[in-house]
Every structure is written in structure tokens, then in C-alpha cells.
Design a protein around this motif. Structure first.
Motif, PDB file in Angstrom:
ATOM      1  N   PRO A 169      31.782 -32.292  13.032  1.00 37.53           N
ATOM      2  CA  PRO A 169      31.305 -31.304  14.008  1.00 37.53           C
ATOM      3  C   PRO A 169      30.102 -30.508  13.518  1.00 37.53           C
ATOM      4  O   PRO A 169      29.183 -30.228  14.286  1.00 37.53           O
ATOM      5  N   TRP A 170      30.104 -30.157  12.231  1.00 36.47           N
ATOM      6  CA  TRP A 170      28.975 -29.390  11.708  1.00 36.47           C
ATOM      7  C   TRP A 170      27.675 -30.200  11.759  1.00 36.47           C
ATOM      8  O   TRP A 170      26.597 -29.648  12.022  1.00 36.47           O
ATOM      9  N   LEU A 171      27.772 -31.490  11.486  1.00 36.30           N
ATOM     10  CA  LEU A 171      26.566 -32.327  11.557  1.00 36.30           C
ATOM     11  C   LEU A 171      26.007 -32.326  12.978  1.00 36.30           C
ATOM     12  O   LEU A 171      24.797 -32.220  13.170  1.00 36.30           O
ATOM     13  N   TRP A 172      26.883 -32.439  13.971  1.00 33.54           N
ATOM     14  CA  TRP A 172      26.429 -32.417  15.358  1.00 33.54           C
ATOM     15  C   TRP A 172      25.845 -31.049  15.716  1.00 33.54           C
ATOM     16  O   TRP A 172      24.782 -30.962  16.341  1.00 33.54           O
TER      17      TRP A 172
ATOM     18  N   LEU B   4      21.987 -41.482  16.470  1.00 35.33           N
ATOM     19  CA  LEU B   4      22.342 -41.556  15.059  1.00 35.33           C
ATOM     20  C   LEU B   4      23.123 -40.336  14.616  1.00 35.33           C
ATOM     21  O   LEU B   4      24.080 -40.439  13.836  1.00 35.33           O
ATOM     22  N   ILE B   5      22.749 -39.159  15.107  1.00 36.16           N
ATOM     23  CA  ILE B   5      23.474 -37.940  14.751  1.00 36.16           C
ATOM     24  C   ILE B   5      24.896 -38.002  15.283  1.00 36.16           C
ATOM     25  O   ILE B   5      25.859 -37.646  14.593  1.00 36.16           O
TER      26      ILE B   5
ATOM     27  N   VAL C 205      30.752 -38.783  13.840  1.00 39.49           N
ATOM     28  CA  VAL C 205      32.073 -39.408  13.912  1.00 39.49           C
ATOM     29  C   VAL C 205      32.480 -39.927  12.529  1.00 39.49           C
ATOM     30  O   VAL C 205      33.633 -39.773  12.105  1.00 39.49           O
ATOM     31  N   CYS C 206      31.531 -40.516  11.807  1.00 34.21           N
ATOM     32  CA  CYS C 206      31.825 -41.011  10.452  1.00 34.21           C
ATOM     33  C   CYS C 206      32.294 -39.884   9.535  1.00 34.21           C
ATOM     34  O   CYS C 206      33.236 -40.051   8.751  1.00 34.21           O
ATOM     35  N   LEU C 207      31.644 -38.734   9.631  1.00 34.81           N
ATOM     36  CA  LEU C 207      31.945 -37.637   8.709  1.00 34.81           C
ATOM     37  C   LEU C 207      33.219 -36.889   9.055  1.00 34.81           C
ATOM     38  O   LEU C 207      33.628 -35.991   8.324  1.00 34.81           O
ATOM     39  N   CYS C 208      33.839 -37.235  10.171  1.00 39.67           N
ATOM     40  CA  CYS C 208      35.120 -36.599  10.518  1.00 39.67           C
ATOM     41  C   CYS C 208      36.238 -37.050   9.591  1.00 39.67           C
ATOM     42  O   CYS C 208      37.312 -36.430   9.578  1.00 39.67           O
TER      43      CYS C 208
ATOM     44  N   VAL D  33      19.525 -38.927   7.784  1.00 40.07           N
ATOM     45  CA  VAL D  33      19.248 -38.854   9.223  1.00 40.07           C
ATOM     46  C   VAL D  33      18.960 -37.416   9.629  1.00 40.07           C
ATOM     47  O   VAL D  33      18.067 -37.150  10.439  1.00 40.07           O
ATOM     48  N   LEU D  34      19.699 -36.477   9.054  1.00 37.77           N
ATOM     49  CA  LEU D  34      19.473 -35.062   9.338  1.00 37.77           C
ATOM     50  C   LEU D  34      18.061 -34.655   8.897  1.00 37.77           C
ATOM     51  O   LEU D  34      17.345 -33.952   9.622  1.00 37.77           O
TER      52      LEU D  34
END
Length: 419
Positions: A123-126, A318-319, A324-327, A340-341
Motif C-alpha cells: 500500500p505504501w508503494l502505491w 508497474l507501480i 501487489v508483490c510487496l504485500c 520503478v519508484l
């Protein structure tokens, strides 16, 4: 101790939601032009192009004579959706719906991340990544497609038919979500995707003329100025190459001697990427729950960097997939997600802020493209290596020992499904 943990979790969630609210308010203020974002106005795609297509689609036909129409037929659903808010003008309704799609992604990610053994990094990445792209996010329908793609991955292993159906819908909206199936191990997911996409395609073909005219326009596209392949042409242009940049098929593309060669090389690299994915799929032996989003993220990265076109809104895909991967705490896509960030930070500078420099192949413009595309290529290669090492037999997984043990049990279950 438990009360302290609960209090800390609530504070963390409050911080995340507050950050999301503040950043999204800023995006809304930009698209509604309360404040002016630097560079060209990115909202004209909505108020002019999308609105024009809306008028045509409203008559029951696709804009088959418009070469800028390069989208699968279900894209019409997104472009017609502002009609659901008749009390707003088209552009305002579109921005509101884009905002709601953004909120839907956050809700899906939070629902996934708050489960035991999960991580709030997703969630934080999004929350952090989307505003880095500026108002472009709410001025393209890609955020809506991303919402469907994230929903498909979240459904994932537990509900393969739901995942397949959502993937089939997303494919008919933007094509790239077909790569969500790269790591799918259950036949039910593939079957549901094929049936859904096929049924929708047949429905659109019968209901409205010109549903698949976009295929011809996509085939004829050239090398867009922001793509990886365009870097060679930018450098050649500065060295005296006589080519120029023209508006073709809705984007700014290079024209001139040898441009076709660059396009052919890009297509060849796309074929290589597909071959690598096929080899990985045939070789991999450790399919865990996290493999599904990680394979999708890697596949989309590979096909993005080898594409003849890399529009800024591609970073939204990509974000979303990286989030989803980082969850999952045991995930191995942390570094590619950070890259990507970082690429998103550069993207908002090259478009729209300094896009004139990119088009002119100035020193600043070329430097920005080398930096942004270099970060994306690094992310793609890193993701591919990590996916391979974490799934192919004979390799040591990058996850923790506890996660590896859990992954082994999951892989055993997956192998039974495949048999």
C-alpha cells in the motif's frame, strides 16, 4: 503488549490514509486546474480526445477511421463511464472516476496487506508512487485498467476463476494484462480468461462496427521518443542524423532513415523477452502464492522496456503490480520496485515538465531519457534474475527460511493442481 501493537498499527494506518488523502487532493487540484502543473496540459487527452471518442462510441460504433484509436474494444467501457455521472461535465466525471479507481486499488492492497504474514510496503508503494507521476495518472484511463489488474492478482491463487475472468476483461481494455497469466498455475484461471475475453470480443464485434480496427493502427506505429530504442535515435540526431519527430498515431515518433531498423530491433527484443518467459515457465519448479504477482510484474517490465512506446502512464501499471508483490513479506521484488519508484520520479520531470527538451533531443532531454529508461531496464533485469532464482529448481530461494518452508508446501500443492 498486544494493546501497544494495536495502537501502533492504527497510527501507521492513519498515517498511510492521511498521506493518500493529501497527495490525491493535490492531484485533483491539478487536474481541475485549481493549480497549474508545469509543462503542457496533460488533461486535454480527456477533454478533447476522450470526449471525442465518447461522442462516437455513444452512436454505437468505434472510431475506426481515427488512427489515434489504438485500444481494444472494452476500452469503450472506461471511456463511456463518465456518462454514469451526468451531473458533471465529461472531463470532471472522468477525473472523479479515475480518483475512485485509485481508491479501489488502495482498498484492495490494504485488504491484502492487513492479513497475517503480510506487509504494508505494498500500500505504501502505491500511495507514494502514484503522485510521483503527477496529474497524468488521472488524465488517462490506465489507472482504471490497473485497478482491474490488481483485483485479478489479489484474487490470485484462492479464486482462479475470478482472476481469469478479471484478466480477460482487462485484456480487452488494454492488452498488457494478458501477462498477468505468466505465473498462473491453475488451468481454471487460463480457461476463465480465454472464455471471458472471447465472449467479450465476440459481443463487441457483433454489437459495434470497427471493434478491432485498432490492430492495424498498432501494427503501423513507429518508435516513440520516450522508448528505450529511441535513445539511439536521440544520440544520432545530436550527431547530425537528419531524422525528425512528428505526431503520428497519437504520439510523437521519430521519422527518417533507419527508424524502421530500430523498430525491428525492438520487436526482436520483445520476441527474446517472450522466449525467456517461456523458458522460465518450462523450467520453474517452485510456484508459491507470491510467484503469481512477481511473474506478472517481471513480464510487464520486460515487455515495457522492449516496446516501441513507453508512455508515462505505463508506470502506473508497474507501480500497481509492484505494490501487489510487496504485500508479501517473503517477496523478492523489493529492489525492482524501488527502481520503478525512482523511474517514476524521473518520468514526471521528462513528461510533462521538460517534454519539450525530450522532443528536441536536447542535452537535458536525452539525459533524462537515459536515466529513466536505464532505471526501467535495471528493474526489468533485476526482476528477471530474482524471479528465476526464486523459482527454478536447483537454485537457492531469496526468501527467508520460514518463507521457503511455507513456499515448499505451497509448491507441492501447486504441483498437484498441475497434475
Amino acid at each position: 503488549m498486544c494493546a501497544m501493537d494495536t495502537t501502533a498499527a492504527r497510527r501507521h494506518l492513519t498515517c498511510l490514509l492521511t498521506t493518500w488523502g493529501v497527495t490525491r487532493l493535490a492531484l485533483l487540484l491539478f487536474v481541475f486546474k485549481v493549480f497549474v502543473f508545469p509543462g503542457p496540459d496533460v488533461t486535454t487527452d480527456v477533454s478533447v480526445t476522450y470526449r471525442g471518442w465518447y461522442e462516437v462510441l455513444g452512436t454505437g460504433v468505434f472510431p475506426a477511421s481515427d488512427v489515434t484509436w489504438q485500444y481494444p474494444p472494452a476500452a469503450a467501457l472506461a471511456l463511456l463511464s463518465p456518462g454514469l455521472l451526468p451531473f458533471l461535465d465529461y472531463a470532471s466525471a472522468f477525473f472523479v472516476l479515475a480518483f475512485l479507481a485509485d481508491l479501489a486499488v488502495l482498498t484492495l492492497l490494504l485488504n491484502t496487506a492487513l492479513r497475517p504474514g503480510r506487509s504494508a510496503r505494498g500500500p505504501w508503494l502505491w500511495v507514494a508512487g502514484v503522485p510521483l507521476l503527477g496529474p497524468t495518472v488521472y488524465s488517462r484511463y490506465d489507472v482504471m485498467v490497473t485497478a482491474v489488474a490488481v483485483a485479478a492478482l489479489v484474487a490470485g491463487v484462492r479464486h482462479p476463476r475470478v482472476m481469469g475472468a478479471l484478466t480477460g476483461l482487462a485484456v480487452l481494455m488494454k492488452v498488457w494484462p494478458v501477462l498477468l497469466l505468466a505465473g498462473a498455475v491453475r488451468r481454471r484461471a487460463w480457461t476463465a480468461a480465454v472464455v471471458t475475453a472471447g465472449a467479450l470480443a465476440a459481443l463487441f464485434a457483433l454489437a459495434a462496427p470497427g471493434a478491432f480496427a485498432f490492430l492495424t493502427f498498432q501494427r503501423d506505429r513507429g518508435t516513440e521518443v520516450e522508448s528505450v530504442g529511441a535513445l539511439a535515435l536521440h544520440v544520432a540526431r545530436r550527431a547530425g542524423w537528419p531524422g525528425e519527430v512528428l505526431l503520428r498515431y497519437g504520439s510523437l515518433e521519430f521519422t527518417g532513415p533507419h527508424v524502421e531498423v530500430v523498430g525491428d530491433v525492438a520487436l526482436g527484443l520483445t520476441a527474446v523477452a517472450f522466449g525467456w518467459l517461456l523458458l522460465w515457465r518450462l523450467t520453474a519448479g517452485r510456484f508459491t502464492a507470491r510467484t503469481l504477482p512477481e511473474a506478472a510484474f517481471t513480464a510487464v517490465l520486460l515487455f515495457t522496456v522492449t516496446s516501441r512506446v513507453i508512455s508515462p502512464q505505463y508506470l502506473v501499471w508497474l507501480i500497481g503490480l509492484a505494490a501487489v508483490c510487496l504485500c508479501r513479506r517473503s517477496g523478492v521484488m523489493g529492489l525492482p520496485a524501488v527502481l520503478v519508484l525512482a523511474a517514476s520520479c524521473v518520468t514526471v520531470v521528462e513528461f510533462p515538465v521538460r517534454f519539450a527538451d525530450v522532443v528536441a533531443s536536447s542535452t537535458l532531454g536525452v539525459s533524462l531519457m537515459f536515466l529513466r529508461n536505464g532505471l526501467l531496464v535495471a528493474a526489468a533485469l533485476t526482476a528477471a534474475v530474482r524471479l528465476w532464482r526464486s523459482t527454478v529448481r536447483g537454485r537457492t530461494p531469496l526468501a527467508s527460511p520460514g518463507a521457503a518452508a511455507h513456499g515448499g508446501r505451497t509448491a507441492h500443492s501447486a504441483s498437484r493442481v498441475l497434475r
